[in-house]
Design a protein around this motif. Structure first.
Motif, short mmCIF file in Angstrom:
data_model
loop_
_atom_site.label_atom_id
_atom_site.label_comp_id
_atom_site.label_asym_id
_atom_site.label_seq_id
_atom_site.Cartn_x
_atom_site.Cartn_y
_atom_site.Cartn_z
N VAL A 106 -20.58 -5.69 -0.86
CA VAL A 106 -19.82 -5.89 -2.09
C VAL A 106 -20.66 -5.49 -3.30
N PHE A 107 -21.90 -5.97 -3.32
CA PHE A 107 -22.83 -5.68 -4.41
C PHE A 107 -23.09 -4.17 -4.49
N ALA A 108 -23.35 -3.54 -3.34
CA ALA A 108 -23.62 -2.10 -3.31
C ALA A 108 -22.42 -1.30 -3.78
N CYS A 109 -21.22 -1.69 -3.32
CA CYS A 109 -20.00 -0.97 -3.68
C CYS A 109 -19.71 -1.05 -5.17
N ALA A 110 -20.07 -2.17 -5.80
CA ALA A 110 -19.84 -2.33 -7.24
C ALA A 110 -20.60 -1.26 -8.02
N PHE A 111 -21.80 -0.92 -7.58
CA PHE A 111 -22.61 0.09 -8.27
C PHE A 111 -22.25 1.51 -7.83
N LEU A 112 -21.71 1.65 -6.64
CA LEU A 112 -21.27 2.97 -6.18
C LEU A 112 -20.01 3.42 -6.92
N THR A 113 -19.09 2.48 -7.13
CA THR A 113 -17.77 2.83 -7.65
C THR A 113 -17.51 2.38 -9.08
N GLY A 114 -18.20 1.33 -9.53
CA GLY A 114 -17.92 0.79 -10.86
C GLY A 114 -16.61 0.04 -10.94
N LEU A 115 -16.02 -0.30 -9.80
CA LEU A 115 -14.74 -1.01 -9.79
C LEU A 115 -14.92 -2.43 -10.30
N ARG A 116 -13.90 -2.96 -10.95
CA ARG A 116 -13.92 -4.35 -11.39
C ARG A 116 -13.83 -5.28 -10.19
N ILE A 133 -29.86 3.80 -1.18
CA ILE A 133 -29.68 2.53 -0.49
C ILE A 133 -28.30 1.93 -0.74
N PHE A 134 -27.71 2.18 -1.91
CA PHE A 134 -26.38 1.64 -2.20
C PHE A 134 -25.33 2.24 -1.27
N LEU A 135 -25.39 3.56 -1.08
CA LEU A 135 -24.45 4.21 -0.16
C LEU A 135 -24.74 3.81 1.28
N SER A 136 -26.00 3.67 1.61
CA SER A 136 -26.39 3.33 2.98
C SER A 136 -25.87 1.94 3.37
N VAL A 137 -26.06 0.96 2.50
CA VAL A 137 -25.60 -0.41 2.78
C VAL A 137 -24.08 -0.45 2.91
N PHE A 138 -23.39 0.25 2.02
CA PHE A 138 -21.93 0.25 2.07
C PHE A 138 -21.42 0.97 3.32
N THR A 139 -22.04 2.09 3.67
CA THR A 139 -21.63 2.84 4.86
C THR A 139 -21.83 2.01 6.13
N GLU A 140 -22.96 1.31 6.21
CA GLU A 140 -23.23 0.47 7.38
C GLU A 140 -22.16 -0.60 7.54
N TRP A 141 -21.70 -1.17 6.41
CA TRP A 141 -20.66 -2.20 6.50
C TRP A 141 -19.33 -1.59 6.95
N VAL A 142 -18.97 -0.45 6.40
CA VAL A 142 -17.72 0.21 6.81
C VAL A 142 -17.76 0.52 8.30
N ASN A 143 -18.89 1.04 8.78
CA ASN A 143 -19.04 1.34 10.21
C ASN A 143 -18.96 0.08 11.06
N GLU A 144 -19.55 -1.00 10.57
CA GLU A 144 -19.49 -2.28 11.30
C GLU A 144 -18.06 -2.76 11.42
N MET A 145 -17.30 -2.63 10.32
CA MET A 145 -15.91 -3.05 10.36
C MET A 145 -15.09 -2.19 11.32
N GLU A 146 -15.41 -0.90 11.40
CA GLU A 146 -14.68 -0.01 12.30
C GLU A 146 -14.94 -0.34 13.77
N THR A 147 -16.14 -0.86 14.07
CA THR A 147 -16.41 -1.28 15.45
C THR A 147 -15.57 -2.48 15.85
N PHE A 148 -15.07 -3.22 14.85
CA PHE A 148 -14.20 -4.36 15.13
C PHE A 148 -12.72 -3.95 15.04
N GLY A 149 -12.49 -2.64 14.97
CA GLY A 149 -11.12 -2.14 15.01
C GLY A 149 -10.45 -1.96 13.68
N ALA A 150 -11.18 -2.06 12.57
CA ALA A 150 -10.57 -1.90 11.25
C ALA A 150 -9.98 -0.50 11.11
#
Length: 443
Positions: free
Chosen positions: A218-228, A272-289
């Motif tokens: 969540v923290f990494a994605c905030a700096f990657l995207t600037g989303l509220r 590192i911001f992209l790396s942390v976010f990518t690892e989380w997305v990949n982790e979620m995909e292993t659970f079928g997301a």
């Protein structure tokens, strides 16, 4: 709220219809949640990931509240809420707070009886509260917002049937005098981390459990995207393209400010911001997301889908509110001198843009990736320089007066006689050229 001998708090809420009350005994943690709702304008169910463990006790005896409520204008206010439907709930709430504050000041006067004198007195009351110290004190920004919000309401009110006979100059009595506003205490300086500080914060965040990794992402994605914060909470896998470094703010899901939709590109932050976010997305995909699932699911969804490959899998539901996002920033700020909130990521990115962008075109692109249609919004409200930074920049300007890339291009065109006297930029190019050859006064 009343304190009890055992340290708990007794809170009461009153029914507008029957005037009976509901009471709850809350412990310190539960009271903190209520306070958070009060401060953010959110409801309890938007900040709680689980079921509440305490129930209300509804009273059957009429009691009087310590607060005074006014109901004479409620039917009209319902119409205003309908009119404000194009805005986010948080924005509507802020406007209602301003209107209720005016009702409090006027002691519930019916809006058909509003006079210019009353509006002017309220304006003076706002300014006076800006100079006070204590619970009733409000800052410069709050004064300007309240005046602007009430002005918009009065403009709408004058067009409603039965209210057109009111003085048509009512909204103008909310104009704030510059001389008096100058005496009001200034807004607090916006605190935000530098990009290197944010990187250090991310590295220090725990990652042992799945919820820890969700917070880091969540923290990494905030700096990657600037989303509220709310947009982050509602993000789905279909909104992110890791291969193209593109994200989408989907305004149709009710989580984006003012329902705004736009496409942006990841900001140039450390790897590192992209790396942390990518690892989380990949982790979620292993659970079928899949593409329709939430990027940051609720705790309950994570528990339900804990075993990879189990079918039928339940959907990964998005967070109810932005509290998990705020918690992620609280964890990241644990060892810092300042406590940062989700919006500080946007301030950090805006400041980074002012540093990296060398042309108006680049600033505009950067601004639009922050979701701003107008560059002026970014310039006025984001990335304000800290005092020490301002002094460093001024010293740097004094020591190094080198031209920007755009100015160098202008110089080259001028030297090659590619600019005509009628062309935009000709006079600036000529002035730069004369400064360069030691004739700054020669126009």
């Amino acid at each position: 709220m009343f304190s009890t001998n055992n340290g708990n708090a007794l809170v009461r809420a009153y029914c507008d219809s029957c005037k009976t009350c509901a009471t709850k005994f809350l412990n310190a943690t539960q009271w903190d949640s209520v306070q958070k709702c009060k401060n953010t304008g959110a409801s309890l169910d938007t900040i709680d990931e689980g079921e509440a463990d305490f129930k209300a006790k509804t009273g059957i005896i009429q009691t009087s509240s310590e607060n005074i409520f006014y109901y004479s204008n409620d039917r009209l206010l319902h119409g205003y809420i309908v009119f404000m439907g194009k805005y986010a709930t948080k924005t509507i709430d802020a406007h209602l707070i301003a209107i209720r504050d005016f009702e409090r000041f006027s002691k519930g006067v019916a809006f058909k009886q509003i006079t210019p004198q009353l509006v002017a007195q309220y304006r003076e009351d706002l300014i006076q509260r800006g100079s006070e110290v204590g619970e009733d004190a409000i800052g410069n920004s709050a004064i300007r917002h309240r005046a602007s919000q009430l002005r918009l309401f009065l403009t709408w009110l004058l067009k409603q049937k039965g209210y057109r006979s009111l003085d048509q100059t009512l909204p103008e009595y909310l104009d704030l005098p510059k001389a008096q506003m100058a005496k009001v205490k200034p807004a607090k300086e916006k605190v935000y981390p530098t990009l290197s500080e944010a990187e250090e914060m991310l590295r220090s965040m725990p990652k042992a459990t799945q919820l820890d990794r969700r917070q880091r992402s969540v923290f990494a994605c905030a700096f990657l995207t600037g989303l509220r914060a709310n947009a982050l909470a509602g993000l789905r896998h279909r909104d992110v393209d890791l291969h193209k470094s593109i994200f989408v703010q989907d305004g149709t899901n009710g989580r984006a400010k003012n329902g705004k939709s736009y496409r942006g590109r990841f900001f140039p932050v450390p790897e590192i911001f992209l790396s942390v976010f990518t690892e989380w997305v990949n982790e979620m995909e292993t659970f079928g997301a899949n593409r329709d699932d939430a990027v940051f699911p609720t705790k309950q969804s994570l528990i339900q889908n804990r075993s990879p490959g189990v079918q039928p899998r339940k959907p990964f539901e998005p967070l109810k509110g932005a509290d998990v996002v705020r918690q992620a920033f609280a964890v990241a700020s644990k060892n810092t001198k300042d406590s940062y909130h989700p919006h500080s990521a946007r301030h950090c990115l805006a400041a980074l843009g002012f540093e990296k962008c060398r042309s108006e075109k680049e600033v505009k692109a950067w601004s639009q990736c922050l979701g701003h249609e107008d560059i002026k919004i970014t310039l006025r409200h984001y990335g304000q320089l800290k005092e020490e930074t301002r002094f460093e920049v001024m010293e740097g300007i004094e020591m190094n007066r080198g031209e920007t890339d755009d100015e160098k291009d202008l110089l080259l065109k001028f030297a090659l006689h590619e600019l005509h006297a009628s062309d935009p930029g000709y006079e600036k190019a000529k002035a730069l050229y004369n400064t360069r050859i030691g004739r700054p006064g020669d126009r």
